[in-house]
Design an enzyme around this catalytic site. Structure first.
Site, PDB file in Angstrom:
ATOM      1  N   TYR A 154       0.838  -1.208   0.000  1.00  0.00           N
ATOM      2  CA  TYR A 154       0.000   0.000   0.000  1.00  0.00           C
ATOM      3  C   TYR A 154       0.869   1.252   0.000  1.00  0.00           C
ATOM      4  CZ  TYR A 154      -3.804   3.167   1.523  1.00  0.00           C
ATOM      5  OH  TYR A 154      -4.739   4.183   1.631  1.00  0.00           O
ATOM      6  N   LYS A 158       0.792   4.113  -2.919  1.00  0.00           N
ATOM      7  CA  LYS A 158       0.407   5.514  -2.695  1.00  0.00           C
ATOM      8  C   LYS A 158       1.549   6.474  -3.037  1.00  0.00           C
ATOM      9  CE  LYS A 158      -3.900   4.848  -1.542  1.00  0.00           C
ATOM     10  NZ  LYS A 158      -5.000   5.351  -2.397  1.00  0.00           N
TER      11      LYS A 158
HETATM   12  N1  LIG Z   1     -10.085   5.485   5.223  1.00  0.00           N
HETATM   13  C1  LIG Z   1      -8.852   5.884   5.454  1.00  0.00           C
HETATM   14  O1  LIG Z   1      -8.400   5.976   6.605  1.00  0.00           O
HETATM   15  C2  LIG Z   1      -7.956   6.284   4.297  1.00  0.00           C
HETATM   16  C3  LIG Z   1      -6.724   6.883   4.586  1.00  0.00           C
HETATM   17  C4  LIG Z   1      -5.890   7.257   3.534  1.00  0.00           C
HETATM   18  C5  LIG Z   1      -6.282   7.029   2.232  1.00  0.00           C
HETATM   19  N2  LIG Z   1      -7.490   6.434   1.983  1.00  0.00           N
HETATM   20  C6  LIG Z   1      -7.849   6.195   0.581  1.00  0.00           C
HETATM   21  O2  LIG Z   1      -9.141   6.704   0.338  1.00  0.00           O
HETATM   22  C7  LIG Z   1      -9.703   6.032  -0.784  1.00  0.00           C
HETATM   23  C8  LIG Z   1     -11.134   5.657  -0.482  1.00  0.00           C
HETATM   24  O3  LIG Z   1     -11.151   4.731   0.570  1.00  0.00           O
HETATM   25  P1  LIG Z   1     -12.260   4.713   1.717  1.00  0.00           P
HETATM   26  O4  LIG Z   1     -11.525   4.842   2.996  1.00  0.00           O
HETATM   27  O5  LIG Z   1     -13.352   5.631   1.399  1.00  0.00           O
HETATM   28  O6  LIG Z   1     -12.676   3.163   1.609  1.00  0.00           O
HETATM   29  P2  LIG Z   1     -14.059   2.414   1.438  1.00  0.00           P
HETATM   30  O7  LIG Z   1     -13.681   0.972   1.440  1.00  0.00           O
HETATM   31  O8  LIG Z   1     -15.067   2.882   2.420  1.00  0.00           O
HETATM   32  O9  LIG Z   1     -14.539   2.839  -0.032  1.00  0.00           O
HETATM   33  C9  LIG Z   1     -13.836   2.438  -1.168  1.00  0.00           C
HETATM   34  C10 LIG Z   1     -14.815   2.033  -2.249  1.00  0.00           C
HETATM   35  O10 LIG Z   1     -14.050   1.635  -3.394  1.00  0.00           O
HETATM   36  C11 LIG Z   1     -14.629   0.490  -3.949  1.00  0.00           C
HETATM   37  N3  LIG Z   1     -13.626  -0.272  -4.670  1.00  0.00           N
HETATM   38  C12 LIG Z   1     -12.625  -1.015  -4.154  1.00  0.00           C
HETATM   39  N4  LIG Z   1     -11.944  -1.615  -5.125  1.00  0.00           N
HETATM   40  C13 LIG Z   1     -12.515  -1.224  -6.286  1.00  0.00           C
HETATM   41  C14 LIG Z   1     -12.261  -1.543  -7.643  1.00  0.00           C
HETATM   42  N5  LIG Z   1     -11.296  -2.395  -7.986  1.00  0.00           N
HETATM   43  N6  LIG Z   1     -13.043  -0.975  -8.598  1.00  0.00           N
HETATM   44  C15 LIG Z   1     -14.054  -0.132  -8.253  1.00  0.00           C
HETATM   45  N7  LIG Z   1     -14.346   0.183  -6.976  1.00  0.00           N
HETATM   46  C16 LIG Z   1     -13.586  -0.370  -6.013  1.00  0.00           C
HETATM   47  C17 LIG Z   1     -15.182  -0.280  -2.761  1.00  0.00           C
HETATM   48  O11 LIG Z   1     -16.212  -1.209  -3.143  1.00  0.00           O
HETATM   49  C18 LIG Z   1     -15.685   0.835  -1.862  1.00  0.00           C
HETATM   50  O12 LIG Z   1     -17.059   1.095  -2.068  1.00  0.00           O
HETATM   51  C19 LIG Z   1      -8.766   4.855  -1.086  1.00  0.00           C
HETATM   52  O13 LIG Z   1      -7.961   5.176  -2.201  1.00  0.00           O
HETATM   53  C20 LIG Z   1      -7.919   4.760   0.163  1.00  0.00           C
HETATM   54  O14 LIG Z   1      -6.649   4.197  -0.093  1.00  0.00           O
HETATM   55  C21 LIG Z   1      -8.328   6.058   2.976  1.00  0.00           C
END
Ligand SMILES: NC(=O)c1ccc[n+]([C@@H]2O[C@H](COP(=O)([O-])OP(=O)(O)OC[C@H]3O[C@@H](n4cnc5c(N)ncnc54)[C@H](O)[C@@H]3O)[C@@H](O)[C@H]2O)c1
Length: 250
Positions: A154, A158
């Protein structure tokens, strides 16, 4: 929202990861600001809930962005005009340090977090260049700023998002296409982050228990993403903006 002039009237923006967390909050914010949204997620069920629960001009597309064949239908759903792309979809690893990485985890994390993102950017660029404008926002992570926020797959993915962002900005800002990233800290979403490595948990545990700011709400990320997509950020391109409660300053 009532006192804020809508910034996306008549515009079309593609949002991946639209079914949950940061992606869903971004769709809600865009739709509330009169945007036509192409909402993409791998989960048909989550998209059905989104369509039922959120008012606005929302077209849903069920697609795995890691599948090369999934890209064209997403762009077709947007139509001739594509004003913005929010690359939000992403998955975590299992906090594996390098020696414990499985090929399956590495390949899947890179395919979703990096390769799928690149293919979508590549696919929307012709329309944006033809229009002479476009906004692309990639969701990176604090794990793209440091080594102590996730496992190696990861973290690598990123950091790659940052490179994809600045390189795209370098080549296409002169053609009117801005490309930026937000780097969230912890956000209250459905993202899964299990511990699959004993050494990974032992090494990173103390770092996750200290210095990590309070968990943010997805709406706080959506506010930054939509600002970057909007004309308000017309002079911002190639920026990696921490939206992390100050974690980057530690
Ligand atoms: N939540 C955190 O703490 C956090 C921190 C840093 C970065 N992020 C980043 O934020 C972004 C969103 O994550 P989130 O926290 O909202 O997660 P989440 O799991 O709540 O939402 C992510 C969504 O993406 C969809 N998804 C996953 N793989 C997919 C694919 N191959 N094709 C299409 N859709 C797909 C999932 O079904 C889900 O609905 C990600 O890129 C994650 O790396 C999240």
């Amino acid at each position: 929202m009532n006192n804020i002039a809508p910034r996306f009237t008549g515009k079309t923006v593609i949002v991946t990861g639209a079914g949950s967390g940061i992606g869903r909050a971004t769709v809600e914010r865009l739709a509330a600001e009169e945007c036509r949204v192409v909402a993409v997620d791998v989960s048909e069920e989550r998209l059905a809930n989104l369509a039922e629960e959120v008012d606005g001009d929302i077209v849903t597309v069920t697609a795995d962005i890691a599948d090369p064949a999934a890209i064209a239908p997403i762009v077709e759903a947007a139509g001739d005009r594509i004003d913005g792309l929010a690359n939000v979809a992403g998955i975590m690893d299992g906090f594996e340090p390098t020696a414990d990485i499985s090929d399956a985890t590495w390949d899947r994390v890179m395919a979703v977090n990096v390769t799928g993102m690149m293919r979508l950017i590549r696919a929307v660029l012709p329309a944006m260049i033809a229009q002479g404008h476009g906004g692309i926002v990639n969701v990176g992570s604090e794990a793209g700023q440091r080594g102590s926020a996730a496992g190696t797959p990861y973290t690598t993915s990123k950091h790659a998002v940052n490179g994809l962002t600045v390189s795209t900005a370098f080549y296409y800002t002169p053609k009117g296409v801005r490309c930026n990233a937000v780097a969230p800290g912890p956000v209250a979403t459905n993202i899964e982050a299990p511990f699959h490595s004993e050494w990974g948990a032992t090494r990173i545990g103390p770092f996750l228990q200290t210095n990590v700011p309070a968990v943010a709400q997805p709406e706080q990320l959506a506010a930054a993403i939509t600002w970057l997509l909007s004309d308000e950020a017309s002079n911002v391109s190639g920026a990696i903006i921490p939206v992390d409660g100050g974690w980057a300053a530690i």
